[in-house]
Write a protein that holds these residues in place. Structure first.
Motif, short mmCIF file in Angstrom:
data_model
loop_
_atom_site.label_atom_id
_atom_site.label_comp_id
_atom_site.label_asym_id
_atom_site.label_seq_id
_atom_site.Cartn_x
_atom_site.Cartn_y
_atom_site.Cartn_z
N ARG A 121 49.25 -26.52 -93.66
CA ARG A 121 49.43 -25.81 -92.40
C ARG A 121 49.05 -24.32 -92.46
O ARG A 121 49.31 -23.57 -91.55
CB ARG A 121 50.86 -25.96 -91.88
CG ARG A 121 51.18 -27.40 -91.50
CD ARG A 121 52.48 -27.52 -90.76
NE ARG A 121 53.63 -27.31 -91.62
CZ ARG A 121 54.88 -27.46 -91.22
NH1 ARG A 121 55.15 -27.79 -89.98
NH2 ARG A 121 55.88 -27.26 -92.05
N LEU A 122 48.43 -23.89 -93.59
CA LEU A 122 47.95 -22.51 -93.69
C LEU A 122 46.44 -22.44 -93.51
O LEU A 122 45.92 -21.53 -92.84
CB LEU A 122 48.31 -21.91 -95.06
CG LEU A 122 49.78 -21.61 -95.34
CD1 LEU A 122 49.94 -21.04 -96.75
CD2 LEU A 122 50.35 -20.65 -94.32
N ILE A 123 45.73 -23.39 -94.11
CA ILE A 123 44.28 -23.31 -94.15
C ILE A 123 43.67 -24.05 -92.97
O ILE A 123 44.08 -25.16 -92.64
CB ILE A 123 43.75 -23.84 -95.50
CG1 ILE A 123 42.29 -23.49 -95.70
CG2 ILE A 123 44.02 -25.32 -95.68
CD1 ILE A 123 41.85 -23.59 -97.14
N LYS A 124 42.71 -23.43 -92.30
CA LYS A 124 42.17 -23.93 -91.04
C LYS A 124 40.74 -24.44 -91.20
O LYS A 124 39.97 -23.94 -92.04
CB LYS A 124 42.19 -22.85 -89.96
CG LYS A 124 43.54 -22.14 -89.79
CD LYS A 124 44.62 -23.09 -89.32
CE LYS A 124 45.96 -22.37 -89.15
NZ LYS A 124 47.04 -23.30 -88.78
N ARG A 135 41.68 -26.55 -86.55
CA ARG A 135 42.87 -27.33 -86.90
C ARG A 135 43.24 -27.10 -88.36
O ARG A 135 42.41 -26.71 -89.18
CB ARG A 135 42.60 -28.83 -86.68
CG ARG A 135 42.47 -29.27 -85.24
CD ARG A 135 42.37 -30.80 -85.20
NE ARG A 135 42.28 -31.33 -83.86
CZ ARG A 135 41.14 -31.63 -83.25
NH1 ARG A 135 40.00 -31.43 -83.88
NH2 ARG A 135 41.14 -32.12 -82.03
N SER A 136 44.52 -27.38 -88.67
CA SER A 136 44.94 -27.29 -90.07
C SER A 136 44.25 -28.38 -90.89
O SER A 136 44.14 -29.53 -90.44
CB SER A 136 46.46 -27.46 -90.18
OG SER A 136 47.13 -26.40 -89.54
N ASN A 195 53.79 -18.97 -99.26
CA ASN A 195 54.22 -18.90 -97.86
C ASN A 195 55.02 -17.63 -97.55
O ASN A 195 55.17 -17.27 -96.38
CB ASN A 195 55.03 -20.14 -97.49
CG ASN A 195 54.14 -21.29 -97.09
OD1 ASN A 195 53.80 -21.45 -95.92
ND2 ASN A 195 53.72 -22.10 -98.06
N ASP A 213 49.91 -15.85 -93.78
CA ASP A 213 50.10 -16.34 -92.41
C ASP A 213 49.10 -17.45 -92.11
O ASP A 213 49.46 -18.48 -91.55
CB ASP A 213 49.92 -15.19 -91.42
CG ASP A 213 50.23 -15.61 -90.00
OD1 ASP A 213 51.41 -15.91 -89.73
OD2 ASP A 213 49.30 -15.66 -89.17
N SER A 214 47.83 -17.25 -92.48
CA SER A 214 46.81 -18.28 -92.28
C SER A 214 45.60 -17.97 -93.14
O SER A 214 45.43 -16.84 -93.62
CB SER A 214 46.40 -18.38 -90.80
OG SER A 214 45.79 -17.17 -90.38
N ILE A 215 44.77 -19.00 -93.33
CA ILE A 215 43.56 -18.86 -94.15
C ILE A 215 42.39 -19.48 -93.38
O ILE A 215 42.50 -20.60 -92.88
CB ILE A 215 43.71 -19.57 -95.50
CG1 ILE A 215 44.90 -18.99 -96.28
CG2 ILE A 215 42.44 -19.47 -96.34
CD1 ILE A 215 45.30 -19.81 -97.51
N GLU A 216 41.29 -18.74 -93.30
CA GLU A 216 40.08 -19.26 -92.66
C GLU A 216 38.97 -19.37 -93.70
O GLU A 216 38.87 -18.53 -94.60
CB GLU A 216 39.64 -18.33 -91.53
CG GLU A 216 40.66 -18.21 -90.40
CD GLU A 216 40.24 -17.19 -89.36
OE1 GLU A 216 39.03 -16.86 -89.33
OE2 GLU A 216 41.10 -16.72 -88.60
N LYS A 222 51.18 -12.05 -93.73
CA LYS A 222 52.26 -11.81 -92.79
C LYS A 222 52.56 -10.31 -92.73
O LYS A 222 52.23 -9.56 -93.64
CB LYS A 222 53.52 -12.58 -93.22
CG LYS A 222 53.34 -14.09 -93.09
CD LYS A 222 54.57 -14.83 -93.53
CE LYS A 222 54.37 -16.34 -93.33
NZ LYS A 222 55.50 -17.14 -93.82
#
Length: 595
Positions: free
Chosen positions: A306-309, A315-316, A486, A490-493, A509
């Protein structure tokens, strides 16, 4: 006077009943028929069991084989032999085969007349057998009707008591339920936690998180189980009324395929109200919605879940666990690659490569983690963790004692002779496996608590060194790696992925930004959130790879810059060195051994 021998067969259905009156009546009746030598067979068992399970009847068969002079059997009524017609006719055939006379006292019935079984005798036996079976069915029907009426009024509620209630005697001397105020408050808290969050710190807790929080706060052990919390949240009885749909295996099915395989019982039961209907309905709606959002990592722990898109659709990415030639080839890939509307991205991304690179980046920022921890009152945090730890240890101790008791039951079951205990033994094995799995989960929880205690213990001033001294333990546990990553990410692209390199945009974050950020921000347009860019050079070797990190927005570069990114990063390093801000650094590729 010649001795006349007879068996007096008596039976009662429950352990509390007494058969001494039956024996006295039968002796008096048998004496009136001229008998003076008696052997009494008494049993306490149901009249509905099959022939092989009828202890008294089988004792009668065995006794007659050893003492053939006992050629007469006395019973008070037909139902004392049994209440199933099939069983009664089986016993009748044994009487006829062995020329055994049967007397039924209450009906003054005898099977043989003048040395033979007449048509009228067989007919009356069948009628009495039918009456015996019909009588018990009528009794059961009357009992069930009365019980349904009472349960709808809140009385005669049997079985296991729902958490939040306790069983008491009402004025009519029947069982009823009343609210256990302390446990009911826990029920209300759990419902509100699930719907509204836990103390503003956890806005959308999962059932697992709630079970852990219950354990942490010292709630009753029933609430420490994820399974029990899930059942609790779905229990309609808390609203004041529910309809049961209980289904259990029919013990007679294996011996008689004509019997139903399962016995189903439906009751409308009235309960004292603990949860208002609106809150219950809102929780049920959320439970349905969260089914599709649940993280399915009970078998595998996916570090970047749920971090990497997905670079194509956003989408995850999901985890794909597989082995190739007995070697792990785990990867991340888009969840919609095979869906109804695929995004078109069919690429797979090495799980170990991405996990290692991101952990290498996070590992450099342990001082930032210490800043998060110092924002919390460490004494309060330590007290909560110590309470949680003690509760978990007590739960482990209780379960280990349960394992000891189960093993003793298993040993006793194996020692029982002449009885098929296979089902009981299988059931005990399953329970041992279930409890053992629970113990393993709790021990993992203890490991996490110990790690957190290391980080918040106020005697340890240098939090970074504490973590670094325990880095081997962290890198050996996927749970711990996931937890630390975590904290930060926050997120990874994924900006670029090819045979030669992979470029990641890592969005942190909001808790800290390095001084360099403010310096560069004065000269370039950068986002407010802290962003790092990882360039993973996969041309170095097949085993060891090099990741380089910069704060500059690689995704804003031109295509030409991206194609020649290694050279650009080297030039960037010269610029940074000249300004005494060495932020273009190597991030070592960590070969993780996490399980």
């Amino acid at each position: 006077m010649e001795d006349k021998h007879a068996i007096l067969l008596v039976r009662v259905s429950t352990l509390t009943q007494d058969y001494s009156a039956q024996i006295a009546d039968l002796k008096e009746y048998a004496i009136s028929k001229g008998y003076n030598k008696f052997h009494v067979i008494d049993t306490k068992e149901s009249g509905l069991v099959e022939i092989e399970d009828k202890l008294g009847t089988n004792e009668m068969f065995t006794f007659h084989e050893k003492h053939p002079k006992y050629k007469t059997v006395f019973i008070t009524e037909m139902s004392r032999l049994g209440r199933r017609q099939s069983v009664l006719h089986h016993i009748k055939e044994w009487f006829i085969k062995n020329t055994i006379q049967l007397y039924v006292k209450d009906n003054d019935y005898q099977l043989y007349k003048k040395g033979k079984v007449t048509f009228e005798g067989e007919l009356m036996f069948s009628l009495y057998s039918m009456f015996a079976e019909a009588e018990i069915k009528q009794k059961k029907d009357r009992f069930l009707r009365k019980r349904r009426e009472l349960m709808e009024q809140g009385y005669s509620i049997g079985g296991k008591v729902l958490f939040g209630y306790e069983r008491v005697k009402a004025d009519n001397n029947r069982n009823t339920l009343k609210i256990n105020d302390k446990n009911a408050s826990y029920v209300r808290t759990i419902f509100n936690w699930y719907l509204h969050g836990i103390d503003d710190n956890i806005p959308d807790p999962s059932i697992k998180v709630i079970a852990i929080e219950c354990m942490k706060r010292g709630y009753p052990s029933y609430t420490h189980s994820k399974r029990n919390v899930n059942k609790l949240l779905k229990e309609e009885g808390y609203t004041g009324f529910k309809t049961t749909n209980n289904k259990r295996k029919n013990p007679l099915y294996e011996k008689n395929p004509n019997e139903p395989k399962y016995l189903v019982s439906n009751y409308n039961i009235k309960y004292p109200i603990i949860i208002e209907r609106s809150l219950f309905d809102a929780v049920q709606e959320k439970l349905k919605t969260n089914v599709s959002k649940a993280t399915r990592d009970s078998v595998h722990t996916t570090i970047l879940a749920r971090l990497i898109k997905c670079p194509a659709c956003g989408r995850s990415l999901s985890a794909n666990y597989r082995l190739k030639q007995k070697k792990p080839k785990h990867s991340y890939r888009c969840t919609s690659r095979t869906g109804a509307t695929p995004c078109g991205n069919t690429q797979s991304f090495s799980m170990n490569l991405l996990d290692s690179a991101v952990w290498g980046l996070v590992k450099r920022d342990l001082p930032a983690l210490s800043k998060i921890i110092t924002q919390i009152n460490p004494n309060i945090e330590i007290a909560e963790l110590e309470t949680h730890k003690n509760n978990v240890q007590n739960e482990v101790s209780t379960l280990e004692n349960q394992i000891v008791r189960l093993k003793k039951d298993l040993k006793r079951s194996r020692e029982i002779k002449n009885t098929d205990m296979t089902d009981d033994i299988d059931s005990i094995y399953k329970e041992i496996d279930k409890v053992g799995g629970r113990i393993d989960n709790l021990k993992n929880e203890l490991a996490l608590i110990e790690s957190k205690l290391l980080l918040v213990n106020d005697e340890q001033l240098d939090i970074e060194s504490v973590v670094m001294n325990n880095i081997d333990a962290i890198e050996s546990s996927k749970e711990l790696l996931k937890q630390y990553i975590n904290y930060f990410i926050d997120s990874i692209e994924i900006l670029n992925h090819s045979r030669e390199n992979t470029i990641l945009k890592v969005i942190f974050k909001e808790f800290t930004k390095p001084k360099f950020w403010e310096f560069v921000k004065s000269k370039d347009t950068l986002p407010d959130k802290r962003v790092e860019y990882l360039y993973i050079d996969k041309r170095v070797t097949r085993q060891i790879k090099l990741a380089r990190m910069t704060h500059y927005p690689i995704d804003m570069f031109s295509d030409a810059h991206r194609q020649n990114l290694p050279m650009y990063l080297d030039n960037l390093k010269d610029f940074i060195d000249s300004n005494k801000h060495d932020q273009n650094q190597h991030v070592p590729y960590i070969k993780l051994n996490a399980k």
